[in-house]
Design a protein around this motif. Structure first.
Motif, short mmCIF file in Angstrom:
data_model
loop_
_atom_site.label_atom_id
_atom_site.label_comp_id
_atom_site.label_asym_id
_atom_site.label_seq_id
_atom_site.Cartn_x
_atom_site.Cartn_y
_atom_site.Cartn_z
N VAL A 19 -22.57 -31.13 46.61
CA VAL A 19 -21.82 -31.48 45.41
C VAL A 19 -21.88 -32.99 45.16
O VAL A 19 -22.08 -33.45 44.02
N ILE A 20 -21.74 -33.77 46.23
CA ILE A 20 -21.78 -35.23 46.09
C ILE A 20 -23.16 -35.68 45.60
O ILE A 20 -23.26 -36.55 44.71
N GLU A 21 -24.22 -35.09 46.12
CA GLU A 21 -25.57 -35.47 45.71
C GLU A 21 -25.84 -35.09 44.27
O GLU A 21 -26.49 -35.85 43.53
N ILE A 22 -25.36 -33.92 43.85
CA ILE A 22 -25.52 -33.51 42.45
C ILE A 22 -24.81 -34.49 41.52
O ILE A 22 -25.35 -34.93 40.50
N LEU A 23 -23.56 -34.84 41.87
CA LEU A 23 -22.80 -35.77 41.05
C LEU A 23 -23.46 -37.15 41.00
O LEU A 23 -23.57 -37.76 39.93
N SER A 24 -23.92 -37.62 42.15
CA SER A 24 -24.54 -38.95 42.19
C SER A 24 -25.84 -38.96 41.40
O SER A 24 -26.19 -39.99 40.80
N TYR A 25 -26.54 -37.83 41.37
CA TYR A 25 -27.79 -37.77 40.61
C TYR A 25 -27.52 -37.92 39.12
O TYR A 25 -28.18 -38.71 38.43
N PHE A 26 -26.54 -37.19 38.61
CA PHE A 26 -26.24 -37.27 37.19
C PHE A 26 -25.47 -38.54 36.83
O PHE A 26 -25.48 -38.97 35.67
N LEU A 27 -24.82 -39.13 37.84
CA LEU A 27 -24.14 -40.40 37.59
C LEU A 27 -25.12 -41.55 37.37
O LEU A 27 -24.74 -42.61 36.87
N ARG A 28 -26.39 -41.33 37.75
CA ARG A 28 -27.40 -42.36 37.48
C ARG A 28 -27.51 -42.63 35.98
O ARG A 28 -27.74 -43.76 35.57
#
Length: 318
Positions: free
Chosen positions: A232-241
């Motif tokens: 979940v953290i990686e998905i969020l960080s990806y779209f937060l780019r």
């Protein structure tokens, strides 16, 4: 016995350097102006009617007043600045290419230094010579385009059609500094383009398999019950780019322009004290110089290097 007398020292040169004289002269002029405004207007507030009634607000200069429309497209100062940046970018690059010589002049040396910088951005962050060659033009163009956009944002132009001034009966737009980046739509479109590119490269690297695409976001070596949380953290960080690319460029330029406006006189207008405007003017000039010299280039560099990093990360196995 003869007495030997030491030679008397010659006259010593005394005086200040030209820089110190200019500095002291400017300080004296500023101090005299401050005393003059306090003596004439005192400390009592003298708010203009437009300020007292709330008609004038500092955010007015960032509003996009439509000048005319061509079909669904509204033409305003934001569009004007984007077009100016595009024309200047193409013109600068075209002019430079036509003037390339075996014996480089100052302009060519500067261009070659810029070329080496952007080439290293691509080469150091993109794996493989083919990918670096493929995306070097994009990274270099983004750098120049954003830099030009930022720099022309510090040139006062008569584009503020909301707060006009009257001369000989004609209502003319006020001069102001404005940058296309201060409207969030502009950096958002650039960020969306970069986001789509590195997402496409990641999908292609994973053989167009959506499951493998999302699986590739997980760092290697993670196992056990913590996997769902990390995923979940990686998905969020990806779209937060996408948000990071947008907000970093937008917020820095907007905050800088607002600080220049406030310290350059708007704060004094809001409180209605002329001496406040004069008091803060040197600070406004200092912020202007800092923004125009450092922040304009720094934000262009950061956007470009993050583009290279994200593209390289898309085709690198974790």
């Amino acid at each position: 016995m003869s007495a030997i007398t030491a030679p008397s020292p010659g006259p010593t040169k005394s005086g200040m350097s030209t820089a110190k004289k200019v500095g002291l002269g400017l300080f004296g002029f500023w101090l005299a102006g401050l005393i003059f405004f306090i003596a004439v207007f005192g400390f009592k507030s003298h708010k203009a009617p437009a300020v007292a009634s709330g008609v004038f607000t500092p955010t007015n200069e960032f509003k996009l007043d439509t000048w005319f429309a061509v079909g669904p497209i509204d033409f305003n100062k934001g569009v004007l600045y984007v077009l100016l940046a595009a024309v200047l970018t193409i013109g600068i690059l075209g002019y430079t290419v036509r003037r390339l010589r075996r014996r480089p002049g100052r302009l060519q040396v500067a261009v070659e230094s810029f070329y080496n910088l952007t080439d290293s951005l691509a080469g150091d962050n993109l794996p493989g010579e083919d990918m670096a060659r493929k995306y070097f033009p994009l990274i270099a163009t983004l750098f120049v385009f954003i830099l030009v956009t930022n720099l022309i944002g510090y040139i006062p132009l008569p584009v503020n059609s909301i707060d006009k001034f009257t001369i000989f009966g004609a209502h003319l737009p006020s001069f102001q500094i404005y940058a296309a980046d201060t409207n969030v739509a502009f950096p958002l479109m650039l960020a969306l383009m970069v986001f789509a590119l590195f997402s496409w490269e990641r999908l292609k690297h994973n053989h167009y398999n959506p499951l493998a695409f999302f699986k590739s976001l997980m760092p290697s070596g993670v196992s056990g019950p913590i996997v769902p949380l990390i995923f979940v953290i990686e998905i969020l960080s990806y779209f937060l780019r996408l948000i990071s690319l947008t907000v970093r460029l937008w917020a820095n330029l907007l905050a800088g322009h607002m600080l220049i406006a406030f310290m350059g006189g708007e704060l004094g207008v809001l409180v209605g004290d002329q001496w406040v405007q004069w008091l803060l003017l040197p600070l406004g000039i200092a912020i202007y110089a800092f923004e125009a010299v450092l922040i304009a280039a720094l934000q262009a560099f950061i956007f470009s290097i993050l583009t290279a990093i994200y593209l390289g990360d898309a085709v690198t196995s974790h």
